[in-house]
Design a protein around this motif. Structure first.
Motif, short mmCIF file in Angstrom:
data_model
loop_
_atom_site.label_atom_id
_atom_site.label_comp_id
_atom_site.label_asym_id
_atom_site.label_seq_id
_atom_site.Cartn_x
_atom_site.Cartn_y
_atom_site.Cartn_z
N ASP A 636 0.84 -1.20 0.00
CA ASP A 636 0.00 0.00 0.00
C ASP A 636 0.88 1.26 0.00
O ASP A 636 1.86 1.35 0.73
N VAL A 637 0.49 2.24 -0.80
CA VAL A 637 1.30 3.45 -0.96
C VAL A 637 1.41 4.21 0.36
O VAL A 637 2.51 4.56 0.81
N GLU A 638 0.27 4.48 1.00
CA GLU A 638 0.28 5.31 2.21
C GLU A 638 0.95 4.61 3.38
O GLU A 638 1.69 5.23 4.15
N SER A 639 0.69 3.31 3.57
CA SER A 639 1.30 2.61 4.70
C SER A 639 2.79 2.40 4.46
O SER A 639 3.60 2.45 5.39
N SER A 640 3.17 2.17 3.20
CA SER A 640 4.60 2.03 2.88
C SER A 640 5.33 3.33 3.14
O SER A 640 6.46 3.34 3.63
N LYS A 641 4.68 4.44 2.83
CA LYS A 641 5.28 5.75 3.07
C LYS A 641 5.55 5.95 4.57
O LYS A 641 6.56 6.55 4.96
N ARG A 642 4.66 5.41 5.40
CA ARG A 642 4.82 5.55 6.86
C ARG A 642 5.58 4.38 7.47
O ARG A 642 5.77 4.33 8.68
N ARG A 643 5.96 3.42 6.63
CA ARG A 643 6.70 2.23 7.07
C ARG A 643 5.97 1.50 8.20
O ARG A 643 6.56 1.18 9.24
N LEU A 644 4.68 1.26 7.99
CA LEU A 644 3.89 0.51 8.97
C LEU A 644 4.26 -0.97 8.89
O LEU A 644 4.46 -1.50 7.79
N TYR A 645 4.34 -1.63 10.02
CA TYR A 645 4.74 -3.02 10.04
C TYR A 645 4.36 -3.67 11.35
O TYR A 645 4.00 -3.00 12.33
N MET A 747 -0.45 -2.82 15.54
CA MET A 747 -0.70 -4.02 16.34
C MET A 747 -1.97 -3.89 17.17
O MET A 747 -2.63 -4.90 17.46
N SER A 748 -2.35 -2.68 17.52
CA SER A 748 -3.60 -2.48 18.26
C SER A 748 -4.80 -2.90 17.42
O SER A 748 -5.68 -3.63 17.89
N VAL A 749 -4.81 -2.46 16.15
CA VAL A 749 -5.93 -2.79 15.26
C VAL A 749 -5.92 -4.28 14.91
O VAL A 749 -6.96 -4.95 14.97
N VAL A 750 -4.76 -4.81 14.54
CA VAL A 750 -4.67 -6.23 14.18
C VAL A 750 -5.02 -7.09 15.39
O VAL A 750 -5.74 -8.09 15.27
N GLY A 751 -4.52 -6.72 16.57
CA GLY A 751 -4.83 -7.46 17.79
C GLY A 751 -6.32 -7.45 18.09
O GLY A 751 -6.89 -8.47 18.49
N GLU A 812 -4.49 11.49 18.78
CA GLU A 812 -5.13 12.20 17.67
C GLU A 812 -4.21 12.38 16.47
O GLU A 812 -4.66 12.79 15.41
N GLY A 813 -2.93 12.12 16.64
CA GLY A 813 -1.99 12.34 15.54
C GLY A 813 -1.70 11.09 14.75
O GLY A 813 -2.60 10.44 14.21
N PRO A 814 -0.42 10.71 14.66
CA PRO A 814 -0.03 9.53 13.87
C PRO A 814 -0.71 8.24 14.31
O PRO A 814 -0.92 7.36 13.49
N PHE A 815 -1.04 8.12 15.61
CA PHE A 815 -1.67 6.88 16.07
C PHE A 815 -3.00 6.65 15.37
O PHE A 815 -3.26 5.58 14.81
N ARG A 816 -3.86 7.67 15.38
CA ARG A 816 -5.18 7.51 14.76
C ARG A 816 -5.06 7.26 13.25
O ARG A 816 -5.72 6.38 12.70
N LYS A 817 -4.20 8.03 12.59
CA LYS A 817 -4.06 7.88 11.14
C LYS A 817 -3.52 6.50 10.78
O LYS A 817 -4.01 5.85 9.84
N SER A 818 -2.54 6.02 11.54
CA SER A 818 -1.97 4.70 11.26
C SER A 818 -2.98 3.59 11.53
O SER A 818 -3.04 2.60 10.80
N ALA A 819 -3.78 3.77 12.58
CA ALA A 819 -4.82 2.79 12.90
C ALA A 819 -5.86 2.73 11.78
O ALA A 819 -6.31 1.65 11.38
N GLU A 820 -6.24 3.90 11.27
CA GLU A 820 -7.22 3.95 10.18
C GLU A 820 -6.67 3.30 8.91
O GLU A 820 -7.38 2.56 8.21
N LEU A 821 -5.40 3.57 8.60
CA LEU A 821 -4.79 2.96 7.42
C LEU A 821 -4.75 1.45 7.54
O LEU A 821 -5.04 0.72 6.58
N THR A 822 -4.40 0.97 8.74
CA THR A 822 -4.32 -0.48 8.95
C THR A 822 -5.68 -1.13 8.77
O THR A 822 -5.80 -2.17 8.09
#
Length: 916
Positions: A636-645, A747-751, A812-822
């Motif tokens: 995914d473009v957006e998650s890869s940009k943020r290096r989510l893993y 990991m919060s969302v996947v968990g 409200e910052g990167p946590f929420r955005k990363s959770a939504e992307l996941t």
């Protein structure tokens, strides 16, 4: 980079720079101007800007590229080649010890080298007689895939590729058009529709009629579905795909005239796209859609995608029939014919590529093994008492199984071994299948995989031989016997394989003894030889060290014409076991696991954890699941940009009760970090008093302030201090905090989706090198936490200390955005996710659901079907007892709300430490 900008904007940019005085033009401005010039093909302006640069080639990378392109335009190959070599030398000099410690650190430098390599291949093609090299054009699409999800870098490379093709004589207009269509596809997927339409227009002006397919895709993307279908149908009716296909056929050097009809890839893409749109719209009959899929396959029979989507449609029909009442199910479903159609088409897709291997192979195995279970058994009474119908159905099921077995056997012989290696744990788990005809095919699969990759696959098979189940042990030995029988036919290589199998069995015995051996007293360090009678003569051994890096097979890069049989899934120089260090560490936990060290054939020392009295097969399958999510995040473009893993590691069971876990260095548990910090601040931790306060606080909502004002006030948030202490340099501190926040969100969302509970301070760890989140202990799955004496009502851990370390924005910052992307990515890959989960839950060797619950909770599923439904509802955003799903943003908001609710936190059991 300028490739996100349309040509009108680049013209404006060039005019602005032209109006600057010489003293006002900076190197950065000239760099942008040079890029804009080659994008628009304005070579006179490019020459002017390159001349203005004071340091020539070394002034800027884009200036250097411009100089090289000008040499190519003037037909001076020597100067062009020298310019590229000088740019390479200048780029390589910028590599340092600090920026080569990670791929991320040297990404920009590697991109430049990638650009220079391709520029040389494209530019010098017209001077190459082609006698000793393959046509580099065949590698272009694969090289582009190597850049991953970095859209701007891909567009930059495509812009240069087009400029270079324009200047050379060996490239036709259709080659340039193909590059424009690739740019259009990338822009569409990234949401840059204006840029995508511009690229399609360019391709169309170059005479590429198949640009109409991409134009139809853009109309669909904008929401004009009916218009998109009409446009595509019109293009198909006008046979608008001839030009590109003829050029592709010529480059493939097709000698058999009858083969040309199978190579019409553009026509196949058009028919497949039309079939998928009609399939998704739900406004066309199934038979018509199947005909459209088959038309795509007839256009290009060796295309993985066509077979995959036809199989996916049959799978959709199968699931639809499965949901009906028995009396309304179609005969094709009851007899197993629909399942066989899914199996057949998915197998055909695997013959031509591995892009969909994780969607198809687990589903193939599940359906085939279910067919084997059903065949030969009496028909379920729910289908009525008509003896003729029942007898006919049983006969039909047996025939379908025989046909499926023959098909499976044919593809076991035909497909390369790495295909089955990707699902080897699932194959081995079902080795005790009751149907002997099915087992015989499974036996061939196992023998093929171990014969091809004995150093890797033997770890899984040896665990079966050491099973406590007599039936599994017997079947495992039959597999070993077949492998040795095949080895005898291979002469010298067969002798090596036989020796490796015997050596592996001896090593497995020794490692089992290390796991289970009694240790006198409570020492923290032991000698393997003296205290556990370990025989060091078992090393060296040609088995690979069981690490994630050594056990994971690579897959071929997705393209239209993949040569599956020539792909090498593992490197030749694998890291094998050289010796065992005698010193071992005994961890101070209940089961007293032992940390051992192995010296590899590469000279490095690797650590493994020998864990006794724990069935690690569940952890192993969860790591496979997390690896699937990582692949989706990376694409995914957006998650890869943020290096989510998700941080994963190798888990290697030795039998049902113990195994090996890859040791990850430099980890610190959340509990240790916080307890040490509070002690340094002289904050007392009286668990008895805290338990009393929590019990009283959750007795009624009126007493909740006892938790919020008294308990939490006693433990102010301090987790942020650990990041300041571990990462004193500002840039490293910011990067570590961001990595922590994002990895925590993933990991919060996947968990939550998996119902992962028991996230106390010992099960959440952090990497001291980069701040990343690391989870362990996956025993509490599928909402089992709701059955505890004190049910876990929080979806994941989000206590005040966790939020404190996110920074001033909190969640409200990167946590929420990363959770939504996941969550969004999980929704996009729902089918794959459910397919892999299904293989876990129906695995007879592993109890994912658990034994009888401590207390009954209607919200907790207790059957495989119930678990799958629960997971599916979470992915789709359905809250319990609700019928309308929430959006991604709405569902994440509700999860955060539940995770931070003081009432939910106060009711957690004392060991969870909601106050930390």
């Amino acid at each position: 980079m300028l490739n996100k900008v349309a040509h009108q904007e680049t013209d404006v940019l060039l005019n602005q720079i032209d109006n600057f005085q010489q003293s006002q033009v900076s190197t950065a401005s000239l760099s942008l101007a040079a890029e804009a010039s080659w994008i628009t093909g304005k070579w006179a302006k490019l020459e002017l800007y390159c001349a203005k640069a004071s340091n020539g080639l070394n002034a800027d990378f884009n200036i250097g590229i411009g100089t090289a392109l000008l040499a190519l335009a003037e037909d001076k190959p020597d100067i062009f080649s020298d310019s590229l070599q000088e740019l390479k030398r200048h780029t390589v000099r910028s590599l340092t010890m600090s920026n080569t410690t990670s791929l991320q650190g040297c990404h920009d430098i590697l991109l430049k080298l990638h650009v220079l390599s391709e520029l040389g291949s494209v530019g010098l093609l017209q001077y190459d007689n082609g006698s000793d090299q393959n046509d580099p054009k065949a590698l272009f699409s694969q090289r582009l895939e190597l850049l991953g999800a970095f859209v701007s870098e891909k567009q930059y490379l495509l812009g240069l590729r087009r400029a270079c093709m324009h200047l050379t004589k060996r490239h036709s207009k259709l080659d340039v058009a193909a590059a424009w269509l690739t740019s259009a596809k990338l822009a569409r997927k990234a949401g840059f529709l204006h840029q995508a339409f511009n690229a399609v227009l360019r391709a169309s002006h170059l005479g590429e009629e198949s640009a109409k397919i991409e134009h139809s895709r853009l109309l669909w993307k904008e929401g004009h579905h009916r218009k998109a279908i009409q446009s595509l149908e019109g293009a198909i009716a006008a046979n608008a795909f001839k030009s590109l296909d003829e050029s592709q056929e010529e480059s493939m050097t097709v000698t058999n005239p009858g083969q040309r009809q199978h190579l019409n890839i553009s026509k196949a893409r058009a028919h497949l796209l039309l079939a998928r749109w009609n399939d998704g719209a739900g406004q066309t009959q199934s038979n018509t859609i199947i005909d459209q899929y088959r038309e795509a396959i007839r256009s290009h029979q060796r295309w993985e995608k066509g077979h995959y989507y036809l199989g996916k449609h049959y799978n959709k029909l199968l699931e639809s029939e499965k949901a009906k009442a028995p009396g309304k199910q179609a005969q094709t479903y009851i007899s197993g014919e629909t399942a066989k159609l899914v199996i057949d088409n998915y197998l055909r897709s695997l013959a031509f590529g591995a892009k969909y291997i994780y969607q198809t192979l687990p589903r193939i195995l599940t359906l085939w093994l279910e067919l084997g279970n059903d065949a030969g058994k009496p028909l379920d009474p729910k289908y009525g008492n008509d003896e003729n119908f029942r007898s006919h159905t049983v006969t039909q099921r047996q025939r379908q199984l025989e046909a499926a077995n023959a098909h499976m056997k044919r593809y076991v012989d035909r497909l390369p071994a790495f295909v089955f290696y990707t699902a080897f744990s699932q194959i081995v788990a079902r080795i005790v299948h009751t149907n002997l005809s099915v087992f015989s095919v499974l036996l061939e699969m196992v023998a093929k995989v171990v014969g091809a990759y004995p150093q890797h696959a033997l770890w899984t098979l040896l665990a079966v031989v050491k099973s406590s189940s007599i039936e599994r042990t017997t079947r495992g030995r039959q597999c070993i016997d077949r492998i040795l029988e095949n080895a005898r036919k291979l002469k010298e290589s067969g002798k090596e394989l036989k020796a490796l199998v015997q050596h592996g069995q001896r090593l497995s015995d020794q490692l089992l003894h290390v796991c289970e051996g009694e240790i006198q007293g409570k020492p923290t360090s032991i000698s393997l030889a003296k205290d556990l009678s370990f025989i060091h003569r078992t090393a060296p051994c040609r088995l690979v060290i069981p690490l994630e890096a050594t056990l994971t097979a690579s897959l071929p890069i997705a393209s239209v014409n993949v040569d599956m049989k020539r792909h090498h899934a593992f490197p030749h120089d694998v890291v094998t076991i050289s010796s065992f260090l005698d010193d071992a560490i005994v961890l101070n936990s209940l089961q007293r696991p032992r940390k051992i060290s192995i010296k590899g054939s590469d000279g490095h020392v690797y650590a493994l954890l020998c864990k006794p009295k724990d069935d690690l097969r569940k952890d192993q399958r969860l790591m496979e699941f997390n690896a699937m999510i990582n692949r989706a995040l990376k694409k995914d473009v957006e998650s890869s940009k943020r290096r989510l893993y998700i941080k994963t590691y190798a888990v290697t069971p030795l039998n049902e009760e113990c195994g090996l876990i890859e040791w990850v260095d430099n980890l610190k548990t959340l509990r240790d970090i916080l307890v040490n910090s509070y002690r340094q601040k002289n904050v007392p931790i009286n668990y008895g008093q805290l338990r009393n306060h929590l019990d009283e606080a959750c007795s009624s909502t009126e007493k909740l302030p006892l938790f919020t004002h008294k308990v939490l006030a006693q433990f102010p948030p301090i987790f942020h201090e650990w990041f300041v202490e571990m990462f004193p340099e500002p840039g490293a501190w910011f990067a570590a905090r961001l990595r922590y926040t994002r990895s925590c969100a993933v990991m919060s969302v996947v968990g939550h989706v998996l119902g992962l509970g028991d996230r106390h301070g010992e099960n959440i760890l952090f990497e001291e090198g980069n701040g990343g989140t690391f989870h362990v202990d996956f025993n509490c799955l599928f909402d089992k936490g709701l059955t505890f004496e004190k049910p876990e009502e929080v979806p994941f851990r989000l206590t005040h200390n966790m939020i404190d370390a996110f920074g001033s924005y909190g969640y409200e910052g990167p946590f929420r955005k990363s959770a939504e992307l996941t969550l969004q990515i999980l929704r996009q890959h729902e089918d794959t996710l459910m397919t892999i989960l299904e293989t876990f839950l129906y695995d007879p060797t592993t109890d994912f659901i658990g034994k009888k619950k401590k207390q009954v909770n209607v919200k907790v599923p207790d059957t495989p079907e119930g678990v799958l439904e629960s997971v599916r509802n979470k992915v789709r955003g359905l809250l319990p007892l609700e019928s309308v799903p929430l959006s991604v943003e709405g569902y994440v908001h509700e999860l955060i709300k539940q995770a931070t609710d003081p009432w939910n936190l106060a009711r957690m059991y004392i060991g969870w430490c909601a106050f930390f």
